[in-house]
Design a protein around this motif. Structure first.
Motif, PDB file in Angstrom:
ATOM      1  N   LEU A  49      -6.693  -1.118  -4.905  1.00 44.71           N
ATOM      2  CA  LEU A  49      -8.098  -1.366  -4.605  1.00 44.71           C
ATOM      3  C   LEU A  49      -8.349  -2.857  -4.377  1.00 44.71           C
ATOM      4  O   LEU A  49      -9.027  -3.237  -3.421  1.00 44.71           O
ATOM      5  N   GLY A  50      -7.799  -3.688  -5.230  1.00 46.91           N
ATOM      6  CA  GLY A  50      -7.994  -5.134  -5.083  1.00 46.91           C
ATOM      7  C   GLY A  50      -7.439  -5.671  -3.780  1.00 46.91           C
ATOM      8  O   GLY A  50      -8.104  -6.474  -3.093  1.00 46.91           O
ATOM      9  N   THR A  51      -6.257  -5.230  -3.414  1.00 53.65           N
ATOM     10  CA  THR A  51      -5.673  -5.709  -2.161  1.00 53.65           C
ATOM     11  C   THR A  51      -6.405  -5.122  -0.954  1.00 53.65           C
ATOM     12  O   THR A  51      -6.509  -5.777   0.082  1.00 53.65           O
ATOM     13  N   ALA A  52      -6.927  -3.906  -1.094  1.00 56.56           N
ATOM     14  CA  ALA A  52      -7.703  -3.321   0.000  1.00 56.56           C
ATOM     15  C   ALA A  52      -9.009  -4.091   0.205  1.00 56.56           C
ATOM     16  O   ALA A  52      -9.421  -4.320   1.350  1.00 56.56           O
ATOM     17  N   VAL A  53      -9.650  -4.499  -0.878  1.00 54.40           N
ATOM     18  CA  VAL A  53     -10.858  -5.323  -0.765  1.00 54.40           C
ATOM     19  C   VAL A  53     -10.525  -6.637  -0.059  1.00 54.40           C
ATOM     20  O   VAL A  53     -11.243  -7.067   0.856  1.00 54.40           O
ATOM     21  N   GLN A 101       0.824  -1.197   0.000  1.00 51.03           N
ATOM     22  CA  GLN A 101       0.000   0.000   0.000  1.00 51.03           C
ATOM     23  C   GLN A 101       0.867   1.259   0.000  1.00 51.03           C
ATOM     24  O   GLN A 101       0.578   2.214  -0.715  1.00 51.03           O
ATOM     25  N   GLY A 102       1.918   1.244   0.805  1.00 53.16           N
ATOM     26  CA  GLY A 102       2.789   2.417   0.882  1.00 53.16           C
ATOM     27  C   GLY A 102       3.560   2.664  -0.395  1.00 53.16           C
ATOM     28  O   GLY A 102       3.638   3.805  -0.876  1.00 53.16           O
ATOM     29  N   VAL A 103       4.112   1.604  -0.974  1.00 50.88           N
ATOM     30  CA  VAL A 103       4.920   1.757  -2.189  1.00 50.88           C
ATOM     31  C   VAL A 103       4.036   2.114  -3.376  1.00 50.88           C
ATOM     32  O   VAL A 103       4.302   3.076  -4.101  1.00 50.88           O
ATOM     33  N   LEU A 104       2.974   1.345  -3.596  1.00 53.39           N
ATOM     34  CA  LEU A 104       2.114   1.616  -4.748  1.00 53.39           C
ATOM     35  C   LEU A 104       1.293   2.891  -4.573  1.00 53.39           C
ATOM     36  O   LEU A 104       0.843   3.464  -5.561  1.00 53.39           O
ATOM     37  N   LEU A 125     -10.509   2.085   6.102  1.00 49.15           N
ATOM     38  CA  LEU A 125     -10.138   3.417   5.633  1.00 49.15           C
ATOM     39  C   LEU A 125      -9.310   3.333   4.347  1.00 49.15           C
ATOM     40  O   LEU A 125      -9.522   4.104   3.411  1.00 49.15           O
ATOM     41  N   LEU A 126      -8.385   2.382   4.292  1.00 48.84           N
ATOM     42  CA  LEU A 126      -7.600   2.195   3.066  1.00 48.84           C
ATOM     43  C   LEU A 126      -8.495   1.822   1.891  1.00 48.84           C
ATOM     44  O   LEU A 126      -8.264   2.265   0.763  1.00 48.84           O
ATOM     45  N   LEU A 127      -9.521   1.017   2.150  1.00 52.26           N
ATOM     46  CA  LEU A 127     -10.455   0.671   1.080  1.00 52.26           C
ATOM     47  C   LEU A 127     -11.155   1.919   0.553  1.00 52.26           C
ATOM     48  O   LEU A 127     -11.236   2.125  -0.662  1.00 52.26           O
ATOM     49  N   TRP A 174     -10.608   3.289  -3.145  1.00 51.44           N
ATOM     50  CA  TRP A 174     -11.795   3.361  -3.998  1.00 51.44           C
ATOM     51  C   TRP A 174     -11.897   4.749  -4.620  1.00 51.44           C
ATOM     52  O   TRP A 174     -12.142   4.886  -5.805  1.00 51.44           O
ATOM     53  N   ARG A 175     -11.703   5.795  -3.838  1.00 49.27           N
ATOM     54  CA  ARG A 175     -11.758   7.167  -4.360  1.00 49.27           C
ATOM     55  C   ARG A 175     -10.692   7.396  -5.423  1.00 49.27           C
ATOM     56  O   ARG A 175     -10.958   8.011  -6.461  1.00 49.27           O
ATOM     57  N   ARG A 176      -9.502   6.913  -5.163  1.00 47.41           N
ATOM     58  CA  ARG A 176      -8.408   7.087  -6.123  1.00 47.41           C
ATOM     59  C   ARG A 176      -8.731   6.362  -7.422  1.00 47.41           C
ATOM     60  O   ARG A 176      -8.555   6.913  -8.509  1.00 47.41           O
ATOM     61  N   TRP A 177      -9.203   5.139  -7.332  1.00 51.63           N
ATOM     62  CA  TRP A 177      -9.520   4.355  -8.520  1.00 51.63           C
ATOM     63  C   TRP A 177     -10.631   5.018  -9.335  1.00 51.63           C
ATOM     64  O   TRP A 177     -10.551   5.093 -10.556  1.00 51.63           O
TER      65      TRP A 177
END
Length: 105
Positions: free
Chosen positions: A50-54, A34-37, A87-89, A93-96
């Motif tokens: 988004l996929g990993t957050a889901v 999450q931090g790197v990407l 929260l990361l999801l 989601w907003r970014r995507w």
């Protein structure tokens, strides 16, 4: 048992399976990703985030259920982690959604 492989791998593949890694190791890799990407622009990075957050929210729901109903316990660190994953999801989601509409991302 629940601290490795989300409590699922041991029953499916056995205790000594290479896939039966500690949940903390999975979390470290997830948060590093999450931090790197998160610093990488573009739709592909946003889709992976988004996929990993889901996946992390699904795992969090599973582990919250285990904590509440299986272990009948309360863990502030665990619940904070579940909330952070939620929260990361939302952020991913907003970014995507924002990048999905751009033609040159």
């Amino acid at each position: 048992r629940w601290g490795r492989g989300l409590g699922l791998v041991e029953g499916l593949l056995g205790r000594d399976s290479v896939a039966n890694v500690p949940n903390g190791a999975i979390g470290v890799l997830f948060y590093l990703l999450q931090g790197v990407l998160g610093a990488v622009p573009g739709r592909r990075a946003a889709a992976v985030l988004l996929g990993t957050a889901v996946a992390s929210v699904v795992a969090s729901l599973w582990l919250a259920g285990v904590l509440a109903f299986g272990l009948r316990d309360f863990c502030l660190v665990c619940i904070t982690t579940y909330l952070l994953n939620g929260l990361l999801l939302v952020l991913n989601w907003r970014r995507w959604r924002r990048l999905r509409h751009l033609k040159t991302a």
